[in-house]
Enzyme design. Structure first.
Site, PDB file in Angstrom:
ATOM      1  N   CYS A  50       0.827  -1.202   0.000  1.00 40.50           N
ATOM      2  CA  CYS A  50       0.000   0.000   0.000  1.00 40.50           C
ATOM      3  C   CYS A  50       0.866   1.258   0.000  1.00 40.50           C
ATOM      4  O   CYS A  50       1.839   1.347   0.753  1.00 40.50           O
ATOM      5  CB  CYS A  50      -0.930   0.005   1.212  1.00 40.50           C
ATOM      6  SG  CYS A  50      -1.975   1.475   1.348  1.00 40.50           S
ATOM      7  N   CYS A  59      -1.940   0.126   9.554  1.00 42.78           N
ATOM      8  CA  CYS A  59      -1.020  -1.009   9.434  1.00 42.78           C
ATOM      9  C   CYS A  59       0.348  -0.626   9.979  1.00 42.78           C
ATOM     10  O   CYS A  59       0.795   0.512   9.812  1.00 42.78           O
ATOM     11  CB  CYS A  59      -0.865  -1.443   7.976  1.00 42.78           C
ATOM     12  SG  CYS A  59      -2.359  -2.069   7.206  1.00 42.78           S
ATOM     13  N   ASP A 328     -15.308 -14.707  25.975  1.00 40.28           N
ATOM     14  CA  ASP A 328     -14.635 -13.841  24.991  1.00 40.28           C
ATOM     15  C   ASP A 328     -14.806 -12.404  25.471  1.00 40.28           C
ATOM     16  O   ASP A 328     -15.606 -11.643  24.928  1.00 40.28           O
ATOM     17  CB  ASP A 328     -15.257 -14.044  23.613  1.00 40.28           C
ATOM     18  CG  ASP A 328     -14.574 -13.206  22.531  1.00 40.28           C
ATOM     19  OD1 ASP A 328     -13.495 -12.657  22.801  1.00 40.28           O
ATOM     20  OD2 ASP A 328     -15.134 -13.097  21.426  1.00 40.28           O
ATOM     21  N   CYS A 354      -8.754 -10.948  22.722  1.00 42.79           N
ATOM     22  CA  CYS A 354      -8.181  -9.993  21.771  1.00 42.79           C
ATOM     23  C   CYS A 354      -7.031  -9.220  22.408  1.00 42.79           C
ATOM     24  O   CYS A 354      -6.558  -8.236  21.840  1.00 42.79           O
ATOM     25  CB  CYS A 354      -9.262  -9.017  21.282  1.00 42.79           C
ATOM     26  SG  CYS A 354     -10.039  -8.050  22.595  1.00 42.79           S
TER      27      CYS A 354
END
Length: 397
Positions: A50, A59, A328, A354
């Site tokens: 990118c 990112c 979770d 996460c």
């Protein structure tokens, strides 16, 4: 005299690190830091796909090849476990979501330099990277970036809008926070945009919560083969393949179990995919109601309970009614609830997380209560990001 040094690993925030502990931004293992500070590329460096990589905060790891990217995800999970003196009996294969697979994202828009900029924020800044391409978003989401710029450009004065995009069963669910939809012209522009681009739903939030202004049919997301109503802003796993990986682990580990308690259940991502009876517990009212409505089709196989597990965790006596527990929780982990699980007599726990750091602390609590970390599976849903997830199985022998 400063010596050349080789990058040997990638730190948690994405910097390359030498054996001496020197951190170098955007460096890959095998790169060599020369005495003047420049990088000599190594075998694991690849051209970022990118054009926005570097400034864009979406990112951090596009310069790494697949081998190192998978190793980064795996090592983040292993380091978290070992920080609490935990070793997994089985380490599963690391799952990486492919490019252009992200089905939900929040973008930001505002006028700047005589044009409308729309995209992710720069790392550590409020400045917005004006997206001309994106290698993480699903094409259906990115296709709306240019039309959104045109629609939002009709606003006057100073403004800033957050754009929430989610791919639902019916198409893209678009939420605008801060969009001043005042007057007939602005209303017609928003409705015209929704109609032209066949949105599943368009909501506007002016500070009082999202209000649907376009929803031709009820918006759903299919979980475990079950269409579940998708409330605006409700949590959804970032990618479909990532969800399938996490759910697949839970199904495998809970196969043959009796009743399961699904804690922090959300819309029922795991509950509707499991075979046995499941009781879900969720604090967010909209998510709970959506799960309960979908569960009504299963004649008691899935039961939904509205409960804040941070303020009112399930107690050991309640947990003992189940053969297994699946949880979770949010990024902060579930310290109080895990303490109750540890004090119960349940023998099997599937913990999806996460945040490896908070997971590791909770895992230590389970280990101290006699649980064994039987299996660990690293998951990289947020491709090229330092955000890492995992699925884990604990059993009490």
């Amino acid at each position: 005299m400063i010596q050349s040094e080789e990058i040997v690993r990638v730190a948690a925030k994405g910097d390359g690190v030498t054996a001496s502990g020197r951190h170098v931004a955007l460096a890959a293992p095998g790169d060599v830091v020369l005495p003047d500070g420049t990088l000599q590329p190594g075998p694991h460096r690849v051209p970022p796909p990118c054009r926005h990589f570097g400034p864009c905060g979406g990112c951090q790891l596009q310069h790494l090849d697949e081998t190192v990217l998978a190793a980064f995800v795996r090592d983040r999970v292993l380091h978290a476990a070992r920080s609490q003196d935990l070793e997994s009996g089985v380490l599963g294969e690391t799952h990486l979501s492919p490019p252009r697979s992200r089905r939900r994202a929040t973008l930001h828009a505002q006028p700047a330099g005589g044009k409308i900029v729309l995209g992710f924020r720069e790392a550590g800044s409020h400045r917005i990277v004006d997206l001309a391409e994106c290698d993480v978003l699903r094409p259906e989401l990115f296709a709306l970036v240019a039309p959104l710029r045109r629609m939002l450009g009709a606003q006057k004065g100073r403004w800033a809008v957050d754009v929430e995009l989610t791919l639902a069963d019916q198409g893209v669910d678009c939420g605008l926070k801060g969009y001043a939809m005042e007057g007939l012209q602005a209303t017609e522009a928003a409705l015209g945009f929704a109609h032209e681009h066949r949105l599943a739903r368009l909501t506007v939030d002016l500070g009082y919560g999202p209000e649907p202004v376009w929803e031709p049919e009820p918006v759903t997301v299919t979980l475990g083969g079950t269409p579940v109503a998708l409330p605006p802003g409700a949590f959804l796993q970032a990618t479909g393949d990532g969800e399938a990986t996490l759910v697949g682990a839970a199904r495998e580990w809970l196969a043959g179990s009796g009743p399961v308690a699904d804690l922090f259940a959300g819309l029922g991502t795991f509950a509707f995919a499991l075979d046995g009876p499941v009781a879900t517990y969720e604090a967010a009212r909209n998510a709970h109601l959506a799960c309960r409505a979908a569960a009504a089709r299963y004649a008691g196989r899935v039961s939904a309970h509205h409960r804040d597990l941070f303020r009112n965790p399930l107690q050991p006596g309640e947990i003992d009614a189940f053969d297994a527990v699946l949880l979770d929780p949010p990024r902060a982990g579930a310290r109080e609830q895990v303490a109750r699980i540890a004090a119960s007599g349940v023998g099997r726990v599937v913990y999806v997380s996460c945040n490896p750091s908070s997971w590791a602390k909770d895992a230590r609590t389970l280990a101290d209560a006699g649980f064994r970390l039987a299996e660990l599976r690293p998951v990289g849903q947020f491709r090229w990001s330092t955000h890492v997830e995992l699925a884990s199985l604990f059993v009490r022998d």
